[in-house]
Scaffold this motif. Structure first.
Motif, PDB file in Angstrom:
ATOM      1  N   ALA A  38     -17.756-101.765  45.425  1.00  0.00           N
ATOM      2  CA  ALA A  38     -16.680-102.408  44.435  1.00  0.00           C
ATOM      3  C   ALA A  38     -15.462-102.019  44.226  1.00  0.00           C
ATOM      4  O   ALA A  38     -14.575-102.323  43.740  1.00  0.00           O
ATOM      5  CB  ALA A  38     -17.730-101.624  43.395  1.00  0.00           C
ATOM      6  N   CYS A  39     -14.828-100.434  44.353  1.00  0.00           N
ATOM      7  CA  CYS A  39     -13.822-100.030  44.091  1.00  0.00           C
ATOM      8  C   CYS A  39     -12.489-100.971  45.036  1.00  0.00           C
ATOM      9  O   CYS A  39     -11.797-101.628  44.579  1.00  0.00           O
ATOM     10  CB  CYS A  39     -13.493 -98.883  43.872  1.00  0.00           C
ATOM     11  N   PHE A  40     -12.734-101.332  46.152  1.00  0.00           N
ATOM     12  CA  PHE A  40     -11.829-101.150  47.255  1.00  0.00           C
ATOM     13  C   PHE A  40     -12.044-103.028  46.476  1.00  0.00           C
ATOM     14  O   PHE A  40     -11.472-104.238  46.968  1.00  0.00           O
ATOM     15  CB  PHE A  40     -12.380-101.203  48.130  1.00  0.00           C
ATOM     16  N   LEU A  41     -12.950-103.384  46.807  1.00  0.00           N
ATOM     17  CA  LEU A  41     -13.150-105.359  45.940  1.00  0.00           C
ATOM     18  C   LEU A  41     -12.749-105.484  44.759  1.00  0.00           C
ATOM     19  O   LEU A  41     -11.734-106.909  44.758  1.00  0.00           O
ATOM     20  CB  LEU A  41     -14.282-105.518  46.387  1.00  0.00           C
ATOM     21  N   TYR A  42     -12.491-104.970  43.836  1.00  0.00           N
ATOM     22  CA  TYR A  42     -11.911-105.154  42.608  1.00  0.00           C
ATOM     23  C   TYR A  42     -10.317-105.039  43.240  1.00  0.00           C
ATOM     24  O   TYR A  42      -9.656-105.917  43.084  1.00  0.00           O
ATOM     25  CB  TYR A  42     -12.002-104.364  41.796  1.00  0.00           C
ATOM     26  N   ILE A  43     -10.153-103.994  43.818  1.00  0.00           N
ATOM     27  CA  ILE A  43      -8.125-104.420  44.360  1.00  0.00           C
ATOM     28  C   ILE A  43      -7.664-105.421  44.374  1.00  0.00           C
ATOM     29  O   ILE A  43      -6.763-105.467  44.462  1.00  0.00           O
ATOM     30  CB  ILE A  43      -8.168-102.694  44.788  1.00  0.00           C
ATOM     31  N   ALA A  44      -8.837-105.529  46.255  1.00  0.00           N
ATOM     32  CA  ALA A  44      -8.557-106.405  46.945  1.00  0.00           C
ATOM     33  C   ALA A  44      -8.233-108.261  46.344  1.00  0.00           C
ATOM     34  O   ALA A  44      -7.680-108.637  45.792  1.00  0.00           O
ATOM     35  CB  ALA A  44      -9.602-106.699  47.840  1.00  0.00           C
ATOM     36  N   SER A  45      -9.445-107.930  45.332  1.00  0.00           N
ATOM     37  CA  SER A  45      -9.119-109.034  44.400  1.00  0.00           C
ATOM     38  C   SER A  45      -8.433-109.191  42.616  1.00  0.00           C
ATOM     39  O   SER A  45      -8.075-109.725  42.627  1.00  0.00           O
ATOM     40  CB  SER A  45     -10.057-109.430  43.304  1.00  0.00           C
ATOM     41  N   HIS A  46      -7.948-107.826  42.506  1.00  0.00           N
ATOM     42  CA  HIS A  46      -6.526-107.401  41.673  1.00  0.00           C
ATOM     43  C   HIS A  46      -5.890-106.480  42.004  1.00  0.00           C
ATOM     44  O   HIS A  46      -4.839-105.958  40.973  1.00  0.00           O
ATOM     45  CB  HIS A  46      -7.320-106.800  40.423  1.00  0.00           C
TER      46      HIS A  46
END
Length: 121
Positions: A38-46
């Motif tokens: 979830a952390c990676f996907l948040y960073i990837a999208s922001h």
């Protein structure tokens, strides 16, 4: 067709793609927690987000945010190698704030996930 063959038939292609994407993370670490993903996907999208905003969005404590971003970064707990998917650095305008950015390896993973989830026809 036997009963065994039916159990292998894909009944929902979108869910099969999502399962394949998660397996892509498990190649990097077979026991990767959902919070790290979830952390990676948040960073990837922001990309180029600050750590505090990520923690608020994901409802993480500061300690949890640090633990998860360390896992994604160069080193995680006890100076074990991290996954190298992100880079953390101090904001130039506010030295107390950490900025989170995809590393080149993280950008490659994003492209691989896009190919799995949204293949070009």
């Amino acid at each position: 067709m036997t009963d065994q063959d039916l159990s292998r038939e894909i009944t929902d292609i979108d869910m099969a793609k999502l399962a394949e994407a998660i397996e892509h993370f498990r190649i990097l670490d077979k026991e990767i927690p959902a919070q790290v993903i979830a952390c990676f996907l948040y960073i990837a999208s922001h990309d180029d987000c600050n750590k505090i905003d990520m923690e608020k969005a994901l409802k993480f404590s500061s300690a949890s945010g640090s633990r998860n971003t360390d896992w994604l970064g160069a080193f995680h707990r006890l100076n074990k190698p991290g996954l190298g998917l992100i880079v953390k650095y101090r904001d130039r305008t506010n030295r107390r704030r950490q900025v989170l950015q995809l590393s080149p390896k993280g950008r490659i993973l994003v492209q691989e996930l896009r190919q799995i989830l949204y293949p070009k026809n």
